[in-house]
Design an enzyme around this catalytic site. Structure first.
Site, PDB file in Angstrom:
ATOM      1  CD  GLU A   6     -32.587  -9.214   8.376  1.00  0.00           C
ATOM      2  OE1 GLU A   6     -33.556  -9.727   7.915  1.00  0.00           O
ATOM      3  OE2 GLU A   6     -32.067  -9.764   9.460  1.00  0.00           O
ATOM      4  CB  ALA A  16     -15.068 -42.378  -0.368  1.00  0.00           C
ATOM      5  CD1 TRP A  66      -6.758 -44.226   5.486  1.00  0.00           C
ATOM      6  CD2 TRP A  66      -8.924 -44.000   5.388  1.00  0.00           C
ATOM      7  NE1 TRP A  66      -7.366 -44.128   6.874  1.00  0.00           N
ATOM      8  CE2 TRP A  66      -8.741 -44.040   6.960  1.00  0.00           C
ATOM      9  CE3 TRP A  66     -10.388 -44.126   5.196  1.00  0.00           C
ATOM     10  CZ2 TRP A  66      -9.569 -43.810   7.898  1.00  0.00           C
ATOM     11  CZ3 TRP A  66     -11.351 -43.943   6.253  1.00  0.00           C
ATOM     12  CH2 TRP A  66     -10.781 -43.760   7.790  1.00  0.00           C
ATOM     13  NE  ARG A  74     -11.791 -36.984  11.517  1.00  0.00           N
ATOM     14  CZ  ARG A  74     -12.670 -37.777  10.921  1.00  0.00           C
ATOM     15  NH1 ARG A  74     -13.688 -38.257  11.766  1.00  0.00           N
ATOM     16  NH2 ARG A  74     -12.418 -38.002   9.582  1.00  0.00           N
TER      17      ARG A  74
END
Length: 361
Positions: free
Chosen positions: A51, A153, A169, A206
């Site tokens: 604001e 993952a 990976w 990163r």
């Protein structure tokens, strides 16, 4: 046009992601005679609120104008003066607020102040979007506990490594880069000591232009963390270790000399609710849990999570002894298994990102 201006304010608010710490994301737009005369966002903790930026940009045009704000203007003195008071003094005639601020220091007082000053206040424009924008802050204010996101993952068959522990990976570079954004938008990253031993991660964000790194939180029951681990030695970000009375006192002293904060729980095992309570007391509003599987299992078993973000690669690892996404005790009965609702399914490169939240339906 009201929704248009509020949508613009919401978009402005996103500019502060990962930089406002314990403050909410807020955007503001000042409109007079159908023209935008001021815009602003809260960009960094301790600096001017949305604001303030918008009204200063509007200058004399604020007199008799409307202001669209994504969250109720504050009514208390903190790092900055109250925005409700600034709005009153600026001569603004109407205020459009997406939603009220559940912070006990505000909680309707800002709206009351403006109404008492004769300003017309309208609430609820794009409230759902405003809620999603600040879900971590709002959860903390309503429950007193951090907002917890579980991230992992895995291969398509739910494995996070091979039976030999090889995990580099599983997912693509694109998926790994995507996951970095969540490190930026959470105040802390949490892993078990097993992840530190296996991968020796830095646990930092990163991405470019990160003004403050998240706190690195390590769960380590017997304080077995290697003293040459990156999270101990690199000094890039604060490191907090939760351990138990079983930890070696001399090692505690050595780690403390590195600047590591040690929290000792008076229990044989680390209890997730205790960890979250202490993190909340330390001002941590959001936790990004990156594993490993036993840590994920503990959070799921305790029901201590608000969101999951799982990345799946089109690979099949197999193997009875290959670690899975979630381990631990698990559930004995299907009636106890938490039900989730998918909120997003996105393909990133060759991988799939699934986002889901607990639901009772």
């Amino acid at each position: 046009m009201e929704e248009y201006y509020m949508k613009l304010a919401l978009d402005l608010a996103k500019q502060g992601e990962g930089q406002t710490e314990s403050n909410p994301l807020v955007g503001a737009v000042v409109v007079k005679d159908g023209q935008i005369v001021g815009m602003g966002a809260h960009l960094k903790y301790g600096e001017a609120h949305a604001e303030v930026h918008a009204i200063h940009m509007a200058g004399a045009h604020a007199e008799g104008a409307d202001i669209y704000v994504t969250l109720e203007p504050c009514s208390h003195y903190g790092k900055t003066p109250p925005c409700a008071e600034l709005i009153i003094n600026s001569g603004i005639k109407r205020v459009f607020v997406a939603m009220r601020d559940p912070n006990p220091l505000v909680a309707g007082r800002g709206i009351s102040m403006m109404k008492e000053a004769g300003i017309e206040v309208r609430e609820g424009i794009l409230a759902d979007q405003a809620e999603r924008l600040n879900e971590k802050f709002l959860h903390f204010m309503r429950t007193g506990l951090p907002y917890v996101t579980l991230k992992a993952a895995a291969s398509l068959d739910g494995k996070i490594a091979t039976s030999t522990g090889d995990s580099k990976w599983i997912t693509s570079e694109a998926a790994r880069q995507d996951a970095q954004q969540y490190r930026k938008t959470h105040q802390s990253i949490l892993v078990g000591v097993g992840t530190v031993k296996a991968d020796n991660p830095s646990l930092t964000c990163r991405l470019p232009n990160v003004t403050k790194q998240p706190v690195r939180v390590i769960l380590d029951t017997v304080l077995s963390i290697p003293e040459d681990a990156k999270v101990i030695c690199d000094q890039i970000a604060p490191t907090w270790i939760f351990t138990t009375a079983r930890a070696d006192e001399e090692k505690k002293k050595r780690l403390s000399a590195f600047g590591v904060n040690i929290f000792t729980l008076e229990t044989e095992r680390i209890q997730i609710p205790d960890v979250l309570k202490i993190l909340a007391e330390e001002g941590i509003m959001s936790v990004y849990v990156e594993g490993g599987s036993a840590v994920h299992g503990s959070f799921v078993k305790e029901g201590c999570f608000q969101e999951i973000i799982f990345y799946f690669a089109p690979k099949l690892i197999g193997g009875t002894h290959a670690p899975s996404l979630i381990s631990g005790e698990g559930f004995q009965s299907m009636k106890d298994v938490p039900l989730l609702q998918f909120t997003d399914i996105t393909q990133i490169g060759r991988d799939i990102k699934l986002t889901a939240k607990p639901t009772k339906e």
